[in-house]
Design an enzyme around this catalytic site. Sequence first.
Site, PDB file in Angstrom:
ATOM      1  N   ARG A  14     -33.130  13.009 -42.075  1.00  0.00           N
ATOM      2  CA  ARG A  14     -32.625  12.179 -40.966  1.00  0.00           C
ATOM      3  C   ARG A  14     -33.147  10.746 -41.089  1.00  0.00           C
ATOM      4  O   ARG A  14     -32.392   9.822 -41.370  1.00  0.00           O
ATOM      5  CB  ARG A  14     -33.045  12.813 -39.622  1.00  0.00           C
ATOM      6  N   ASP A  15     -34.437  10.546 -40.956  1.00  0.00           N
ATOM      7  CA  ASP A  15     -34.966   9.182 -40.926  1.00  0.00           C
ATOM      8  C   ASP A  15     -34.781   8.513 -42.283  1.00  0.00           C
ATOM      9  O   ASP A  15     -34.560   7.302 -42.375  1.00  0.00           O
ATOM     10  CB  ASP A  15     -36.459   9.213 -40.557  1.00  0.00           C
ATOM     11  N   HIS A 206     -45.916   9.074 -36.353  1.00  0.00           N
ATOM     12  CA  HIS A 206     -44.691   8.838 -37.147  1.00  0.00           C
ATOM     13  C   HIS A 206     -44.829   7.435 -37.743  1.00  0.00           C
ATOM     14  O   HIS A 206     -44.440   6.451 -37.134  1.00  0.00           O
ATOM     15  CB  HIS A 206     -43.478   8.949 -36.211  1.00  0.00           C
ATOM     16  N   HIS A 208     -44.309   4.637 -40.552  1.00  0.00           N
ATOM     17  CA  HIS A 208     -43.601   4.110 -41.729  1.00  0.00           C
ATOM     18  C   HIS A 208     -44.638   3.421 -42.619  1.00  0.00           C
ATOM     19  O   HIS A 208     -45.707   3.034 -42.158  1.00  0.00           O
ATOM     20  CB  HIS A 208     -42.469   3.179 -41.279  1.00  0.00           C
ATOM     21  N   CYS A 239     -35.093   2.192 -40.936  1.00  0.00           N
ATOM     22  CA  CYS A 239     -34.298   2.384 -39.730  1.00  0.00           C
ATOM     23  C   CYS A 239     -33.197   1.345 -39.755  1.00  0.00           C
ATOM     24  O   CYS A 239     -33.466   0.177 -39.989  1.00  0.00           O
ATOM     25  CB  CYS A 239     -35.176   2.223 -38.478  1.00  0.00           C
ATOM     26  N   ASN A 248     -40.522   6.316 -43.926  1.00  0.00           N
ATOM     27  CA  ASN A 248     -41.703   7.028 -43.460  1.00  0.00           C
ATOM     28  C   ASN A 248     -42.599   7.292 -44.658  1.00  0.00           C
ATOM     29  O   ASN A 248     -42.134   7.369 -45.782  1.00  0.00           O
ATOM     30  CB  ASN A 248     -41.305   8.403 -42.912  1.00  0.00           C
TER      31      ASN A 248
HETATM   32  P1  HMG Z   1     -22.883   2.968 -26.856  1.00  0.00           P
HETATM   33  O1  HMG Z   1     -21.848   2.262 -27.688  1.00  0.00           O
HETATM   34  O2  HMG Z   1     -23.614   2.177 -25.826  1.00  0.00           O
HETATM   35  O3  HMG Z   1     -22.345   4.319 -26.183  1.00  0.00           O
HETATM   36  O4  HMG Z   1     -23.929   3.607 -27.840  1.00  0.00           O
HETATM   37  P2  HMG Z   1     -21.068   4.743 -25.455  1.00  0.00           P
HETATM   38  O5  HMG Z   1     -21.456   5.874 -24.575  1.00  0.00           O
HETATM   39  O6  HMG Z   1     -20.366   3.548 -24.874  1.00  0.00           O
HETATM   40  O7  HMG Z   1     -20.154   5.333 -26.640  1.00  0.00           O
HETATM   41  C1  HMG Z   1     -19.558   4.517 -27.627  1.00  0.00           C
HETATM   42  C2  HMG Z   1     -18.812   5.412 -28.615  1.00  0.00           C
HETATM   43  O8  HMG Z   1     -19.741   6.278 -29.282  1.00  0.00           O
HETATM   44  C3  HMG Z   1     -17.791   6.326 -27.961  1.00  0.00           C
HETATM   45  O9  HMG Z   1     -16.764   6.535 -28.919  1.00  0.00           O
HETATM   46  C4  HMG Z   1     -18.548   7.620 -27.765  1.00  0.00           C
HETATM   47  O10 HMG Z   1     -17.712   8.749 -27.697  1.00  0.00           O
HETATM   48  C5  HMG Z   1     -19.383   7.644 -29.024  1.00  0.00           C
HETATM   49  P3  HMG Z   1     -15.363   5.739 -28.849  1.00  0.00           P
HETATM   50  O11 HMG Z   1     -14.760   6.175 -27.541  1.00  0.00           O
HETATM   51  O12 HMG Z   1     -15.705   4.266 -28.853  1.00  0.00           O
HETATM   52  O13 HMG Z   1     -14.660   6.225 -30.070  1.00  0.00           O
HETATM   53  N1  HMG Z   1     -20.633   8.413 -28.859  1.00  0.00           N
HETATM   54  C6  HMG Z   1     -20.990   9.409 -29.654  1.00  0.00           C
HETATM   55  N2  HMG Z   1     -20.430   9.979 -30.736  1.00  0.00           N
HETATM   56  C7  HMG Z   1     -21.094  10.996 -31.310  1.00  0.00           C
HETATM   57  N3  HMG Z   1     -22.288  11.468 -30.869  1.00  0.00           N
HETATM   58  C8  HMG Z   1     -22.880  10.919 -29.796  1.00  0.00           C
HETATM   59  C9  HMG Z   1     -22.230   9.841 -29.148  1.00  0.00           C
HETATM   60  N4  HMG Z   1     -22.547   9.108 -28.076  1.00  0.00           N
HETATM   61  C10 HMG Z   1     -21.549   8.227 -27.899  1.00  0.00           C
HETATM   62  N5  HMG Z   1     -24.059  11.389 -29.379  1.00  0.00           N
HETATM   63  C11 HMG Z   1     -25.511   5.291 -28.437  1.00  0.00           C
HETATM   64  C12 HMG Z   1     -25.071   4.316 -27.373  1.00  0.00           C
HETATM   65  C13 HMG Z   1     -26.901   5.773 -28.068  1.00  0.00           C
HETATM   66  C14 HMG Z   1     -24.539   6.439 -28.521  1.00  0.00           C
HETATM   67  C15 HMG Z   1     -25.547   4.514 -29.779  1.00  0.00           C
HETATM   68  O14 HMG Z   1     -26.278   3.349 -29.623  1.00  0.00           O
HETATM   69  C16 HMG Z   1     -26.123   5.326 -30.893  1.00  0.00           C
HETATM   70  O15 HMG Z   1     -25.572   6.319 -31.314  1.00  0.00           O
HETATM   71  N6  HMG Z   1     -27.290   4.881 -31.436  1.00  0.00           N
HETATM   72  C17 HMG Z   1     -27.958   5.609 -32.469  1.00  0.00           C
HETATM   73  C18 HMG Z   1     -28.950   4.728 -33.121  1.00  0.00           C
HETATM   74  C19 HMG Z   1     -29.707   5.521 -34.163  1.00  0.00           C
HETATM   75  O16 HMG Z   1     -29.371   6.629 -34.518  1.00  0.00           O
HETATM   76  N7  HMG Z   1     -30.781   4.868 -34.676  1.00  0.00           N
HETATM   77  C20 HMG Z   1     -31.607   5.458 -35.655  1.00  0.00           C
HETATM   78  C21 HMG Z   1     -32.453   6.568 -35.118  1.00  0.00           C
HETATM   79  S1  HMG Z   1     -33.874   6.013 -34.216  1.00  0.00           S
HETATM   80  C22 HMG Z   1     -35.084   5.733 -35.430  1.00  0.00           C
HETATM   81  O17 HMG Z   1     -34.794   5.753 -36.594  1.00  0.00           O
HETATM   82  C23 HMG Z   1     -36.505   5.541 -34.977  1.00  0.00           C
HETATM   83  C24 HMG Z   1     -37.357   6.802 -35.189  1.00  0.00           C
HETATM   84  O18 HMG Z   1     -37.343   7.200 -36.549  1.00  0.00           O
HETATM   85  C25 HMG Z   1     -38.796   6.545 -34.737  1.00  0.00           C
HETATM   86  C26 HMG Z   1     -39.402   5.273 -35.346  1.00  0.00           C
HETATM   87  O19 HMG Z   1     -39.507   5.173 -36.579  1.00  0.00           O
HETATM   88  O20 HMG Z   1     -39.758   4.406 -34.552  1.00  0.00           O
HETATM   89  C27 HMG Z   1     -36.823   7.989 -34.355  1.00  0.00           C
HETATM   90 MG    MG Z   2     -38.652   6.406 -38.073  1.00  0.00          MG
END
Ligand code: HMG
Ligand code: MG
Length: 288
Positions: A14-15, A206, A208, A239, A248
């Site tokens: 995933r990450d 966690h 990096h 990320c 990571n």
């Molecule tokens: P948004 O655009 O504000 O949400 O995104 P929305 O509710 O307006 O939805 C927009 C569109 O996304 C819609 O589709 C929804 O259906 C769809 P459209 O009608 O435009 O075709 N949608 C989804 N589709 C599939 N699965 C879902 C989903 N939700 C909405 N769950 C949202 C808000 C949170 C959804 C968006 O910003 C998002 O998906 N962000 C993900 C970001 C991400 O994955 N980042 C990386 C992971 S975090 C990380 O790496 C840090 C970590 O490792 C820790 C660290 O290192 O610090 C964990």
């Molecule tokens: Mg991370």
Amino acid sequence: MSGDKVTIVEVGPRDGLQNEKDFVATDRKIALIDRLSDCGFDRIEATSFVSPRWVPQMADAAEVMARIKRRPGTVYSVLTPNLKGFEAAVAADAGEVAIFGSASESFSQKNINCSISESLERFRPVAEAAREAGIRLRGYVSCVVECPYEGRIEPKAVALVTAALIEMGCAEVSLGDTIGQGTPDTIEAMLDAVLAVAPTERLAGHYHDTNGRAVDNIAVSLERGLRVFDASIGGLGGCPYAPGAEGNVDTLKVHDAVAALGYATGLDRAKLEEARVMALALRIRAPS
Ligand code: HMG
Ligand code: MG
């Protein structure tokens, strides 16, 4: 204490992979997860149920979850930012779901398109649904020492979000040094604040490894009592919303560091090496 178990949560699929620019074929993701399952992990974070418009690399989450060979004893976890993601995770038979917040307002906006307080409100129904379904809930706090957009983050901001996630029902909160800028000093200061609101057994590190300090940061966290650390096979990743961040810390590096300190990981080192070779091969891109 030496002799204790240290749990390494493998987050590479995933990450790690979420950050690859070229789409990694679903078959190759599945093959990597199957290879990792053979290593004996308690938990593998396999994919994310997030918007495919935001993170196209994770668009095949349902297929990945459907086709991996599940090893008894391994929990396959996924990221779920909202109820839509949670429902897809349940349909995919995820063993654990994770909500992911941030201690930085700017990172929260860039990563999940809302403020910290809005994110907590959005997570609440996911937490309730997870409790009703009996699915273990994990929480993440990103930017626990530094944010790529606003710099240094106050330890008390990390403590506030951690406390909110625990209050919501997270069995564990993973503290993300998202851009790998932490040092033993800044990690200790952050842990001091967080340990005032959360017991060590509910926390994971966690880290990096952008500056090569992750193992030192794990060492100080071990001294503070943490026993769960996230790692990414081959150091895959970064990320997509944290420019410049490296992956990571490499799983093998964590394994060797904690083993040298006398901790048991329950992992098969020879198999980890094989999985690492496979992970590194995924990074080799076709010449453009
Ligand atoms: P948004 O655009 O504000 O949400 O995104 P929305 O509710 O307006 O939805 C927009 C569109 O996304 C819609 O589709 C929804 O259906 C769809 P459209 O009608 O435009 O075709 N949608 C989804 N589709 C599939 N699965 C879902 C989903 N939700 C909405 N769950 C949202 C808000 C949170 C959804 C968006 O910003 C998002 O998906 N962000 C993900 C970001 C991400 O994955 N980042 C990386 C992971 S975090 C990380 O790496 C840090 C970590 O490792 C820790 C660290 O290192 O610090 C964990
Ligand atoms: Mg991370």
